[in-house]
Structure formats: C-alpha cells, structure tokens
Design an enzyme around this catalytic site. Structure first.
Site, PDB file in Angstrom:
ATOM      1  N   LEU A   1      36.956  35.771  41.745  1.00  0.00           N
ATOM      2  CA  LEU A   1      36.727  34.323  41.895  1.00  0.00           C
ATOM      3  C   LEU A   1      36.640  33.939  43.375  1.00  0.00           C
ATOM      4  O   LEU A   1      36.357  32.783  43.699  1.00  0.00           O
ATOM      5  CB  LEU A   1      37.862  33.543  41.221  1.00  0.00           C
ATOM      6  CG  LEU A   1      38.014  33.793  39.709  1.00  0.00           C
ATOM      7  CD1 LEU A   1      39.203  33.015  39.150  1.00  0.00           C
ATOM      8  CD2 LEU A   1      36.738  33.411  38.970  1.00  0.00           C
ATOM      9  N   SER A   2      36.885  34.911  44.252  1.00  0.00           N
ATOM     10  CA  SER A   2      36.927  34.590  45.687  1.00  0.00           C
ATOM     11  C   SER A   2      35.625  34.009  46.232  1.00  0.00           C
ATOM     12  O   SER A   2      35.670  33.112  47.085  1.00  0.00           O
ATOM     13  CB  SER A   2      37.348  35.818  46.485  1.00  0.00           C
ATOM     14  OG  SER A   2      38.680  36.143  46.167  1.00  0.00           O
TER      15      SER A   2
ATOM     16  N   LYS B   1      42.855  49.147  48.063  1.00  0.00           N
ATOM     17  CA  LYS B   1      43.799  48.507  48.994  1.00  0.00           C
ATOM     18  C   LYS B   1      44.631  49.485  49.814  1.00  0.00           C
ATOM     19  O   LYS B   1      44.976  49.206  50.957  1.00  0.00           O
ATOM     20  CB  LYS B   1      44.746  47.583  48.217  1.00  0.00           C
ATOM     21  CG  LYS B   1      44.130  46.269  47.791  1.00  0.00           C
ATOM     22  CD  LYS B   1      45.170  45.391  47.120  1.00  0.00           C
ATOM     23  CE  LYS B   1      44.635  43.996  46.894  1.00  0.00           C
ATOM     24  NZ  LYS B   1      45.638  43.070  46.365  1.00  0.00           N
TER      25      LYS B   1
ATOM     26  N   ASN C   1      44.590  43.831  52.253  1.00  0.00           N
ATOM     27  CA  ASN C   1      43.696  43.047  51.375  1.00  0.00           C
ATOM     28  C   ASN C   1      42.644  42.269  52.166  1.00  0.00           C
ATOM     29  O   ASN C   1      41.787  41.623  51.573  1.00  0.00           O
ATOM     30  CB  ASN C   1      44.486  42.099  50.451  1.00  0.00           C
ATOM     31  CG  ASN C   1      44.925  40.824  51.148  1.00  0.00           C
ATOM     32  OD1 ASN C   1      45.049  40.784  52.374  1.00  0.00           O
ATOM     33  ND2 ASN C   1      45.168  39.773  50.386  1.00  0.00           N
TER      34      ASN C   1
ATOM     35  N   ASP D   1      48.717  38.834  50.687  1.00  0.00           N
ATOM     36  CA  ASP D   1      49.176  38.568  49.316  1.00  0.00           C
ATOM     37  C   ASP D   1      50.617  38.017  49.269  1.00  0.00           C
ATOM     38  O   ASP D   1      50.894  37.057  48.549  1.00  0.00           O
ATOM     39  CB  ASP D   1      49.112  39.843  48.465  1.00  0.00           C
ATOM     40  CG  ASP D   1      47.696  40.146  47.986  1.00  0.00           C
ATOM     41  OD1 ASP D   1      46.881  39.216  47.877  1.00  0.00           O
ATOM     42  OD2 ASP D   1      47.413  41.331  47.698  1.00  0.00           O
TER      43      ASP D   1
ATOM     44  N   GLY E   1      58.251  44.958  37.904  1.00  0.00           N
ATOM     45  CA  GLY E   1      57.077  45.702  38.358  1.00  0.00           C
ATOM     46  C   GLY E   1      57.311  46.216  39.768  1.00  0.00           C
ATOM     47  O   GLY E   1      58.067  45.609  40.551  1.00  0.00           O
TER      48      GLY E   1
ATOM     49  N   GLY F   1      54.465  47.878  41.570  1.00  0.00           N
ATOM     50  CA  GLY F   1      53.147  48.330  42.011  1.00  0.00           C
ATOM     51  C   GLY F   1      52.736  47.671  43.321  1.00  0.00           C
ATOM     52  O   GLY F   1      53.577  47.178  44.090  1.00  0.00           O
TER      53      GLY F   1
ATOM     54  N   GLY G   1      50.034  32.536  38.809  1.00  0.00           N
ATOM     55  CA  GLY G   1      49.557  33.201  40.026  1.00  0.00           C
ATOM     56  C   GLY G   1      48.348  32.560  40.676  1.00  0.00           C
ATOM     57  O   GLY G   1      47.827  33.093  41.670  1.00  0.00           O
TER      58      GLY G   1
HETATM   59  P1  NAP Z   1      49.807  48.049  39.803  1.00  0.00           P
HETATM   60  O1  NAP Z   1      49.820  48.523  41.217  1.00  0.00           O
HETATM   61  O2  NAP Z   1      49.059  48.829  38.780  1.00  0.00           O
HETATM   62  O3  NAP Z   1      51.362  47.920  39.340  1.00  0.00           O
HETATM   63  C1  NAP Z   1      51.705  47.389  38.092  1.00  0.00           C
HETATM   64  C2  NAP Z   1      53.194  47.468  37.821  1.00  0.00           C
HETATM   65  O4  NAP Z   1      53.390  47.010  36.478  1.00  0.00           O
HETATM   66  C3  NAP Z   1      53.790  48.869  37.876  1.00  0.00           C
HETATM   67  O5  NAP Z   1      55.166  48.801  38.154  1.00  0.00           O
HETATM   68  C4  NAP Z   1      53.539  49.343  36.438  1.00  0.00           C
HETATM   69  O6  NAP Z   1      54.434  50.336  36.021  1.00  0.00           O
HETATM   70  C5  NAP Z   1      53.856  48.077  35.679  1.00  0.00           C
HETATM   71  N1  NAP Z   1      53.211  48.105  34.371  1.00  0.00           N
HETATM   72  C6  NAP Z   1      51.887  48.269  34.119  1.00  0.00           C
HETATM   73  N2  NAP Z   1      51.657  48.231  32.787  1.00  0.00           N
HETATM   74  C7  NAP Z   1      52.872  48.072  32.199  1.00  0.00           C
HETATM   75  C8  NAP Z   1      53.311  47.976  30.858  1.00  0.00           C
HETATM   76  N3  NAP Z   1      52.438  48.059  29.834  1.00  0.00           N
HETATM   77  N4  NAP Z   1      54.630  47.808  30.610  1.00  0.00           N
HETATM   78  C9  NAP Z   1      55.521  47.742  31.632  1.00  0.00           C
HETATM   79  N5  NAP Z   1      55.172  47.822  32.946  1.00  0.00           N
HETATM   80  C10 NAP Z   1      53.860  47.987  33.215  1.00  0.00           C
HETATM   81  O7  NAP Z   1      49.236  46.577  39.690  1.00  0.00           O
HETATM   82  P2  NAP Z   1      49.320  45.427  40.836  1.00  0.00           P
HETATM   83  O8  NAP Z   1      48.156  45.534  41.725  1.00  0.00           O
HETATM   84  O9  NAP Z   1      50.688  45.456  41.415  1.00  0.00           O
HETATM   85  O10 NAP Z   1      49.087  44.095  39.961  1.00  0.00           O
HETATM   86  C11 NAP Z   1      50.112  43.575  39.129  1.00  0.00           C
HETATM   87  C12 NAP Z   1      49.667  42.205  38.607  1.00  0.00           C
HETATM   88  O11 NAP Z   1      49.595  41.282  39.684  1.00  0.00           O
HETATM   89  C13 NAP Z   1      48.278  42.214  37.956  1.00  0.00           C
HETATM   90  O12 NAP Z   1      48.342  41.465  36.765  1.00  0.00           O
HETATM   91  C14 NAP Z   1      47.397  41.520  38.954  1.00  0.00           C
HETATM   92  O13 NAP Z   1      46.365  40.804  38.327  1.00  0.00           O
HETATM   93  C15 NAP Z   1      48.392  40.551  39.611  1.00  0.00           C
HETATM   94  N6  NAP Z   1      47.972  40.165  40.972  1.00  0.00           N
HETATM   95  C16 NAP Z   1      47.769  38.842  41.226  1.00  0.00           C
HETATM   96  C17 NAP Z   1      47.383  38.436  42.498  1.00  0.00           C
HETATM   97  C18 NAP Z   1      47.168  36.975  42.774  1.00  0.00           C
HETATM   98  O14 NAP Z   1      46.558  36.639  43.802  1.00  0.00           O
HETATM   99  N7  NAP Z   1      47.650  36.077  41.937  1.00  0.00           N
HETATM  100  C19 NAP Z   1      47.209  39.383  43.525  1.00  0.00           C
HETATM  101  C20 NAP Z   1      47.438  40.742  43.231  1.00  0.00           C
HETATM  102  C21 NAP Z   1      47.821  41.129  41.941  1.00  0.00           C
HETATM  103  P3  NAP Z   1      54.071  51.918  36.116  1.00  0.00           P
HETATM  104  O15 NAP Z   1      54.360  52.313  37.534  1.00  0.00           O
HETATM  105  O16 NAP Z   1      54.964  52.533  35.111  1.00  0.00           O
HETATM  106  O17 NAP Z   1      52.594  52.059  35.747  1.00  0.00           O
END
Ligand code: NAP
Length: 285
Positions: free
Chosen positions: A25-26, A75, A96, A111, A135, A137, A249
């Site tokens: 959406l950016s 990233k 980012n 972020d 989480g 990640g 978010g």
């Molecule tokens: P990521 O690096 O893949 O990390 C995801 C985290 O969630 C990890 O700890 C992962 O655990 C855990 N996870 C994934 N699937 C799971 C499940 N089914 N059950 C339990 N834990 C689970 O992802 P990320 O980049 O951090 O993004 C996380 C969220 O933030 C996303 O929904 C993304 O859209 C959102 N986000 C929003 C913004 C914004 O501007 N609003 C910016 C960035 C990200 P494991 O290590 O076990 O896989």
C-alpha cells in the site's frame, strides 16, 4: 488504476523492493504525499527476486534512484550490500529503508519507531509499563528495539522458544528487564494480571480463521492490546470484547512511511494526506 501525474525528466524515483510486492500500500501514501507537497518525486513497486537482490542494489546506484523501502524477504540480506547502516538498523539486523546520497547507500529501519509513534498518537505511553510481545521474528526485533528503550519490562513469548530466547538475549543489551516466557503461561490470569500492554507480532490473524496467538480469557479493561497486522484481527476483536483498548497495525504502517518520506525528501511529511490515502485502500481490502 491510479495514474502518477507529472513525471518529468528530473523526477526523483523512490519505491519498494519485495518479492512478492503487488500487495503493497506504500505507493498510495507516498505518491499522495509527493503530490500534496508538489515534489517532483514518484514511488513505484519493484519485484525483486531473492537471487537478483545484489543486481537490484547495483541498479539503485546505476539509475540514481533516490531511495527504496525494503520488504520481505530482503530486509536482512540487504544489510551487507549497503555502504552504511545506521545504528538502529544495525542493532535490529534488518533494513526497511535505503537512502541513496549521490551513490552512497545508507540503510535505516523505521518500523520500531513507526510503531512507537502509532502508540503515542493513540495516547499510549509505555514508559514504566510492563509489555508482553508475542512473536520473535523480524517485526518483533524492530518493535522490541524501540520498546526496550522505554518500557520497564518486556516479556517475549514465541512458538519457537529458541528464537524467543535469542531475541531476549539480544535485547538484553538495551533493557536489563527482558525475559522469555512460555506461550501458554503468557495467556494465564496470573501472568497477564501484571502486564499493561500486549502486542501480537505474529502473522496469526491475517486469515480470519487463524487461532488467536494466546487465549483472550485473561485480557481485561486494564490492558492495551496491539496487533501489528493492519486490520481489526480476531485477537483485537476478542480483546475489545473483554473491555481492552485495541490498536491495529495501520498506524505503524503509516508512521514508518512518514519517517521514510522525511529521509528521502528532507521535508515534513503531510501525515493526514498519507493517512487518508492509506485508509482509503485499507477500507477496500
Ligand atoms: P516473521 O519474521 O516471519 O516472524 C513471525 C513470528 O510469528 C515468529 O516468531 C513466528 O514463529 C511466529 N509465528 C508465525 N506463524 C505462527 C503460528 N502459526 N503460530 C504461532 N506463531 C507463529 O514475520 P514478521 O516480519 O516479524 O511479521 C510479523 C507480523 O507483523 C506480520 O503479520 C506482518 O504483516 C506484521 N508487520 C506489520 C508491519 C506494519 O507496518 N504494521 C510491519 C512489519 C510486519 P516461528 O519462529 O516459530 O516461525
């Protein structure tokens, strides 16, 4: 389809590298902001396959692109390809935003600060507060970096305990009160009674039939519950039903973009125009 108007021979290009990238959406918020300020800039998506990242980075220099956002899956890998990485992005281990200053590529990560600005705009101050983050990640690393500078204590619970432990030890250099906690225990009455702010930094909730990241039974009206996903997720709905204040978010998405805009243009971003452009797209998603 939205036309980008007034491209000239001296238009400065910005954009986003991602794979996939079609969902972003950016472009809507940045192009709206450039138009609002009458800046000769444009923002376009670039679909960059993982094995083409180095070539795409060379292209930034070769084509004098002013800067780009970086999204999944690049990233982390991009940090080693830049000339400079600022201290915050270096600590987070992910970039980012890139700014191209006459061929010198500098990486930033907006972020975490974007998330904090969204809280502050909502009147939520985490200083002295106890925060649970779900989480471990990339997004949790960025948000955790900023949180740890203000919150009194931060607890991290994640599906993969070793990943949570790694993030805890990494963030321990910023805040001595960072601890890991088991996912199940993190949803208990006993634990949540000592928590002020809960943040979902997992993708659970992107799909409506996803399970909740933790049970919502022990959430109550003294909690602020945030989700990094930019919509009203089932977790936020369940928390709101228990009387909690909820924040999605979309504010983080907006404010991280505001910070990028200011890095590329040196101008104060027209936040309300960017918000309107973003919300008009979020409301039709
Ligand atoms: P990521 O690096 O893949 O990390 C995801 C985290 O969630 C990890 O700890 C992962 O655990 C855990 N996870 C994934 N699937 C799971 C499940 N089914 N059950 C339990 N834990 C689970 O992802 P990320 O980049 O951090 O993004 C996380 C969220 O933030 C996303 O929904 C993304 O859209 C959102 N986000 C929003 C913004 C914004 O501007 N609003 C910016 C960035 C990200 P494991 O290590 O076990 O896989």
């Amino acid at each position: 389809m939205t036309a980008i108007r007034n491209i000239t021979g001296s238009t400065q290009t910005t954009g986003i590298f991602g794979y996939p990238v079609a969902h972003t959406l950016s472009p809507f918020m940045h192009n709206a902001a450039f138009r609002e300020l009458g800046l000769d800039f444009c923002y376009v998506p670039f679909l960059v396959e993982p094995d083409m990242l180095a070539a795409a980075v060379a292209g930034l220099r070769a084509m004098h692109i002013r800067g780009v956002n970086i999204t999944l899956p690049h990233k982390e890998n991009i940090t080693a390809m830049l000339d400079l990485v600022d201290q915050e992005a270096h600590h987070i281990g992910a970039v980012n935003t890139i700014v191209n200053d006459n061929g010198t590529l500098k990486g930033f990560n907006t972020d975490g600060r974007g998330f904090m600005m969204s809280l502050s705009e909502a009147g939520v101050d985490v200083s002295g507060k106890r925060v649970l983050m779900l989480g471990a990640g990339g997004a949790a690393r960025a948000v955790g970096y900023s949180l740890c500078k203000e919150a009194s204590s931060v607890y991290i619970a994640a599906r993969t305990a070793s990943r949570a432990a790694g993030l805890c030890s990494h963030l321990g250099s910023i805040n001595a009160n960072v601890e890991c906690i088991g996912l199940k225990e993190s949803g208990s009455d006993k634990f949540l009674s000592g928590i002020d702010v809960i943040i979902n930094a997992t993708p659970l909730g992107l799909e409506q039939d996803d399970p909740l990241p933790i049970a919502a039974d022990a959430i109550n009206s003294r909690h602020v519950v945030c989700d990094l996903i930019y919509k009203m997720t089932p977790f936020l709905k369940a928390a709101a039903q228990k009387g909690a204040r909820t924040i999605d978010g979309s504010g983080m998405l907006l404010w991280q973009g505001v910070l990028c805009f200011e890095l590329w243009t040196g101008r104060k971003a027209p936040v309300d125009v960017m918000r309107l452009a973003l919300n008009s797209k979020l409301s039709v998603k």
